[in-house]
Structure formats: C-alpha cells, structure tokens
Design a protein around this motif. Structure first.
Motif, short mmCIF file in Angstrom:
data_model
loop_
_atom_site.label_atom_id
_atom_site.label_comp_id
_atom_site.label_asym_id
_atom_site.label_seq_id
_atom_site.Cartn_x
_atom_site.Cartn_y
_atom_site.Cartn_z
N SER A 30 0.83 -1.21 0.00
CA SER A 30 0.00 0.00 0.00
C SER A 30 0.86 1.26 0.00
O SER A 30 0.50 2.27 -0.61
N LEU A 31 2.01 1.20 0.66
CA LEU A 31 2.92 2.35 0.66
C LEU A 31 3.42 2.64 -0.75
O LEU A 31 3.39 3.79 -1.21
N ARG A 32 3.85 1.60 -1.45
CA ARG A 32 4.30 1.78 -2.84
C ARG A 32 3.16 2.28 -3.72
O ARG A 32 3.36 3.13 -4.60
N PHE B 213 0.45 4.12 -2.86
CA PHE B 213 0.11 5.53 -2.62
C PHE B 213 1.24 6.47 -3.05
O PHE B 213 0.98 7.59 -3.50
N GLU B 214 2.48 6.03 -2.94
CA GLU B 214 3.58 6.85 -3.44
C GLU B 214 3.50 7.01 -4.95
O GLU B 214 3.78 8.09 -5.49
N ILE C 219 -3.45 11.98 -0.04
CA ILE C 219 -2.49 10.91 -0.32
C ILE C 219 -1.26 11.04 0.57
O ILE C 219 -0.74 10.04 1.09
N GLU C 220 -0.79 12.27 0.78
CA GLU C 220 0.36 12.48 1.66
C GLU C 220 0.06 12.03 3.08
O GLU C 220 0.92 11.43 3.75
N ARG D 272 -2.11 9.68 3.89
CA ARG D 272 -2.17 8.21 3.85
C ARG D 272 -0.75 7.62 3.90
O ARG D 272 -0.49 6.65 4.61
N ILE D 273 0.17 8.22 3.16
CA ILE D 273 1.56 7.75 3.16
C ILE D 273 2.18 7.93 4.54
O ILE D 273 2.86 7.03 5.05
N ARG D 274 1.93 9.08 5.15
CA ARG D 274 2.48 9.35 6.48
C ARG D 274 1.97 8.35 7.52
O ARG D 274 2.73 7.85 8.35
N LYS E 61 3.60 4.89 6.97
CA LYS E 61 4.98 4.87 7.45
C LYS E 61 5.03 4.81 8.98
O LYS E 61 5.88 4.12 9.55
#
Length: 285
Positions: free
Chosen positions: A94-96, A98-99, A174-175, A177-179, A182
């Motif tokens: 999911s990290l990849r 959303f990035e 999106i930022e 979600r990424i935060r 992580k």
C-alpha cells in the motif's frame, strides 16, 4: 440580496465535513457522499438557470469561490473512491501504491499554465473574464468536452478552478495516507524489536524472499538445535538479527519458491557459487 447560495454552500460543506470524519469505512462514506452531492448540485444548476446575479461582484464570488469549492469536494471524493477501491492490502504494498499515486496525481493536473498561475498568484484582474457568464469565451481556448456546457450554469473557468482545488485536496489526502502507513511500519518494527528486548544494528539488504529461502534451508538441514527448532522460531530470530519481520510470509513464500519454473533454491545456490569462487581466488594467489 438572495441568500440561497450561501445557505446551500453551508449545508453542502457540512455534509462534506461529516464524510471526512468517517475514516473507518472510507469507501462507503465516499460513495454515499457522491450520490448525495450529485443530486444536490443538480438542484443548484436548476437554480442557476433561473437566477440573475444582482451585480458582477456577487457573480464573481459565486463562480470563483462558492461553486468551485463545492464541485471540488465531489471531484475529490470520486478520486478517493477510485484510489481506495484499488489500494492493495499490506503496509509495504500500500505504501508503494500511494507513493505512485502521488506521482501520477502531480503529473495529471492538466490546466493551462496561464490560468494556473493566475489562480496561484491570487490575481483578480481577469476575474470578470474568467468568472462571469456574460463574457463570451474564446472557442479556441475551450476544450471540446466543454463546448456543450450550459452557459447559464457555468463560466467554464469555474470548472478549472474546481479541478485545481480538488487536486490540492487529493495531494494532501495521499500524503496523509503515506504518512500514516509509514508510522504504522515504524510502530510495527519497534514493537517487534521490543517484544524480544534486543535491537540489532544489522539490516538485510536483499529481498525478503531470499532471507526466507535461507531460513528454510537452515530448518531443513537441521543445523539449529539439532533439528528440534520450530520454523517460526528460526524466522523470528533471523528477522530480529536483520531488523526485518518475515514470519507472516513464510508459508506463502515457500509455496512460490517451490513453484519456480527453474531452480528453486537460486539464492542458496548463488551463496554457494560465490563462496566457492572466493575460495578458488584465494587458492590461486
């Protein structure tokens, strides 16, 4: 003064804010908002077809601020629905995902540079051109799919304004979600280390599948505890040593290794080949 647009805006934004608070079931809340919003915006369009603004200042305010703000919420929620229904399970996947979405979102904002710079610089010199219905727009500047727009309900540029606002909302979403992903990864890694009370400074720098291959090789060779060790115990200890969690993927990864068309234990074989190569080089000196 007609206050309809302000009452409509307040109710619409209140509904949008409620949708934003429902973070546990994002897909469901976005779908519900989209269905509700499209119906409400149709009501707004019916009002616009019959209403004439009392002055240019009020008309500009509506098409520059009120209408784009409302439509941006709808555009944003449609994008959220698209993204969340495609997002994979698992923190790393999911990290990849959303990035990559963040990169694509930055590329996909197709607004003509002149208007984009106008908005970003908070200019107002051409507001009477961009955000009033009485000004006839240059057909050479208008995208084909906007030619059928009803001039009573849109200035064409208010839609562009909505896209810019929705883009900002989406980037921020999106930022975040990424935060959060992580932070979840960090907590998981910290809890894993704390659960055994040790923190190694070594880090596995190849892929996880190769480390799992090594774990299985040690387990099948019975080189630990005379073969009386549990597979997951070995995986947990090795993962701790190299600061990587591998117990969740053990059996699924082993199935993938067995189903390789060519040599199954290619990583183990590469270790043996490199070791033998080094011995040969040392002996030749």
């Amino acid at each position: 003064m007609n206050l309809y647009q302000y009452a409509f805006r307040d109710k619409f934004l209140e509904k949008s804010a409620l949708c934003e608070k429902k973070k546990k079931n994002r897909i469901k809340s976005s779908k519900e908002f989209i269905i509700w919003a499209e119906d409400k915006l149709n009501e707004l369009h019916e009002w616009l077809k019959k209403y004439n603004f009392e002055d240019e200042e009020t008309e500009i305010e509506f098409f520059k601020e009120i209408k784009p703000c409302l439509f941006s919420k709808l555009i944003f929620q449609k994008e959220v629905l698209r993204i969340e229904t495609r997002a994979p399970c698992g923190t790393k996947l999911s990290l990849r995902f959303f990035e990559e979405e963040l990169k694509q979102t930055a590329k996909n904002l197709k607004i003509d540079p002149e208007f984009y710079n106008y908005v970003r610089s908070h200019s107002n010199a051409r507001d009477h051109v961009y955000f009033t219905r009485k000004i006839k727009k240059d057909i050479l500047e208008i995208d084909c799919f906007h030619l059928c727009f009803d001039p009573k309900i849109s200035t064409y540029y208010d839609h562009k304004m909505a896209i810019i606002l929705a883009h900002d909302l989406l980037v921020n979403y999106i930022e975040n979600r990424i935060r959060k992903i992580k932070m979840k990864c960090k907590r998981k890694k910290k809890n894993y280390s704390e659960s055994v009370g040790i923190q190694s400074k070594l880090h596995w720098t190849r892929n996880k599948t190769e480390l799992i291959e090594l774990v299985y090789a040690m387990h099948f060779s019975k080189v630990i505890n005379n073969g009386n060790s549990d597979l997951k115990e070995i995986a947990k200890a090795v993962g701790l040593l190299f600061n990587i969690e591998i117990t969740d993927n053990l059996y699924r990864t082993f199935t993938d290794i067995k189903n390789r068309k060519n040599q199954g234990s290619k990583f183990i074989q590469s270790l043996a080949d490199n070791f033998q190569k080094k011995i040969t080089e040392e002996n030749s000196l």
